[in-house]
Design an enzyme around this catalytic site. Structure first.
Site, PDB file in Angstrom:
ATOM      1  N   GLY A  32       0.825  -1.215   0.000  1.00 44.09           N
ATOM      2  CA  GLY A  32       0.000   0.000   0.000  1.00 44.09           C
ATOM      3  C   GLY A  32       0.849   1.250   0.000  1.00 44.09           C
ATOM      4  O   GLY A  32       2.085   1.184   0.049  1.00 44.09           O
ATOM      5  N   GLY A  85       0.004  -1.508   6.455  1.00 48.71           N
ATOM      6  CA  GLY A  85      -1.030  -0.494   6.646  1.00 48.71           C
ATOM      7  C   GLY A  85      -2.375  -1.144   6.921  1.00 48.71           C
ATOM      8  O   GLY A  85      -2.482  -2.365   7.117  1.00 48.71           O
ATOM      9  N   LYS A  97      -8.476  -4.848   5.966  1.00 48.30           N
ATOM     10  CA  LYS A  97      -7.393  -4.651   5.013  1.00 48.30           C
ATOM     11  C   LYS A  97      -7.827  -5.200   3.659  1.00 48.30           C
ATOM     12  O   LYS A  97      -8.818  -5.888   3.547  1.00 48.30           O
ATOM     13  CB  LYS A  97      -6.133  -5.392   5.488  1.00 48.30           C
ATOM     14  CG  LYS A  97      -5.553  -4.779   6.747  1.00 48.30           C
ATOM     15  CD  LYS A  97      -4.233  -5.416   7.175  1.00 48.30           C
ATOM     16  CE  LYS A  97      -3.293  -5.695   6.068  1.00 48.30           C
ATOM     17  NZ  LYS A  97      -2.975  -4.539   5.218  1.00 48.30           N
ATOM     18  N   GLY A  99      -7.737  -3.095   0.741  1.00 52.42           N
ATOM     19  CA  GLY A  99      -8.074  -2.034  -0.208  1.00 52.42           C
ATOM     20  C   GLY A  99      -7.236  -2.124  -1.471  1.00 52.42           C
ATOM     21  O   GLY A  99      -7.696  -1.824  -2.573  1.00 52.42           O
ATOM     22  N   GLY A 100      -5.994  -2.571  -1.311  1.00 54.94           N
ATOM     23  CA  GLY A 100      -5.108  -2.743  -2.464  1.00 54.94           C
ATOM     24  C   GLY A 100      -5.199  -4.131  -3.078  1.00 54.94           C
ATOM     25  O   GLY A 100      -4.482  -4.440  -4.034  1.00 54.94           O
ATOM     26  N   GLU A 106      -1.086 -10.828   2.438  1.00 57.31           N
ATOM     27  CA  GLU A 106      -0.832 -10.060   3.670  1.00 57.31           C
ATOM     28  C   GLU A 106      -1.096 -10.933   4.892  1.00 57.31           C
ATOM     29  O   GLU A 106      -0.325 -10.924   5.860  1.00 57.31           O
ATOM     30  CB  GLU A 106      -1.698  -8.805   3.699  1.00 57.31           C
ATOM     31  CG  GLU A 106      -1.258  -7.773   2.670  1.00 57.31           C
ATOM     32  CD  GLU A 106      -2.189  -6.581   2.536  1.00 57.31           C
ATOM     33  OE1 GLU A 106      -1.755  -5.581   1.954  1.00 57.31           O
ATOM     34  OE2 GLU A 106      -3.341  -6.647   3.000  1.00 57.31           O
TER      35      GLU A 106
HETATM   36  C1  5RP Z   1      -3.605  -3.487   0.749  1.00 54.73           C
HETATM   37  C2  5RP Z   1      -3.891  -3.083   2.152  1.00 54.73           C
HETATM   38  C3  5RP Z   1      -3.368  -1.769   2.618  1.00 54.73           C
HETATM   39  O1  5RP Z   1      -2.645  -1.969   3.779  1.00 54.73           O
HETATM   40  C4  5RP Z   1      -4.506  -0.840   2.883  1.00 54.73           C
HETATM   41  O2  5RP Z   1      -5.323  -0.785   1.736  1.00 54.73           O
HETATM   42  C5  5RP Z   1      -4.020   0.547   3.257  1.00 54.73           C
HETATM   43  O3  5RP Z   1      -3.433   1.133   2.129  1.00 54.73           O
HETATM   44  P1  5RP Z   1      -2.787   2.585   2.148  1.00 54.73           P
HETATM   45  O4  5RP Z   1      -1.555   2.495   2.983  1.00 54.73           O
HETATM   46  O5  5RP Z   1      -2.503   2.844   0.693  1.00 54.73           O
HETATM   47  O6  5RP Z   1      -3.793   3.540   2.718  1.00 54.73           O
HETATM   48  O7  5RP Z   1      -4.523  -3.775   2.909  1.00 54.73           O
HETATM   49  O8  5RP Z   1      -4.214  -4.700   0.409  1.00 54.73           O
END
Ligand code: 5RP
Length: 229
Positions: A32, A85, A97, A99-100, A106
């Protein structure tokens, strides 16, 4: 430090995470934009770690670009720390978690780690999980069944259009859930056939969170794991 942007806060905690990285070890590294700032900080100190187990192709490329050796999970029995993150983190260190889209790897790397250190800007701290849509990685054949089951829980389910995970699977985002028992919901969803994993990190919650705020880095220490975690 008033006037700091979200990106500034991410850079702040990315740098602060270095204090939690033992020298000369192989560590786990998440995915992320906040982790990208951590990798930048790590890259500025050559030799600080012996290498990293990475949670995504994206992170592996970034690690290699700053000269950090990437190990397979199977090459390393344990890692002392996993830095990653979160999209949301609650007062117990439970997180959403994914979002990416890297949630499964993870969780695999978090499972290798003695300690999960979450790095996040202040916007990620919430009283109850679910404001952020819950990502669920799904094998394509099971998509209709998993969608129906999430809808039965009250979610509005949105397939992530055009997105394929590093594992070759799909993601759906479940909107509108109020996740007041993250451990129970994580276990429930993960048992549905065709679910690779959901983005609730309760069994693999954070022990520590470095939260980037306009007043500086706030360190949140979470109590011992609840039973069953
Ligand atoms: C990716 C994740 C990231 O940790 C989460 O989306 C946070 O991303 P960012 O640091 O860009 O805000 O779980 O799968």
């Amino acid at each position: 430090m008033p006037g700091m942007s979200q990106d500034d806060l991410k850079a702040l905690v990315g740098r602060a995470a270095l204090e939690h990285v033992p020298r000369g070890d192989v560590i786990g590294v998440g995915t992320g934009s906040t982790v990208d700032r951590f990798i930048d900080a790590l890259g500025a100190e050559p030799g600080r770690v012996a290498g990293a187990v990475s949670s995504s192709e994206r992170t592996s490329a970034r690690l290699r670009a700053v000269g950090i050796r990437v190990f397979e999970a199977g090459e390393v029995g344990r890692v002392p720390v996993y830095i990653d993150g979160a999209d949301e983190i609650d007062p117990r260190g439970f997180m959403i978690k994914g979002g990416g889209g890297a949630l499964t790897r993870e969780k695999i790397v978090a499972d290798l780690a003695e300690r999960f250190v979450c790095i996040a800007d202040a916007s990620k701290r919430v009283p109850v999980l679910g404001g952020y849509p819950l990502p669920v990685e799904v094998i394509p054949m099971a998509l209709p069944q998993v969608t129906r089951r999430l809808e039965a829980l009250g979610a509005r389910v949105v397939p992530r259009a055009g997105f394929v995970t590093d594992n070759g699977q799909l993601i759906v985002d479940a909107h509108g859930l109020v996740i007041d028992d993250p451990l129970a919901l994580e276990c429930r969803i993960n048992q549905w056939p065709g679910v690779v994993t959901c983005g609730i990190f309760a069994r693999h919650r954070a022990q520590l969170c470095l939260l980037g705020t306009e007043q500086g880095v706030q360190v949140l220490q979470f109590p011992a794991a609840p039973s069953g975690a």
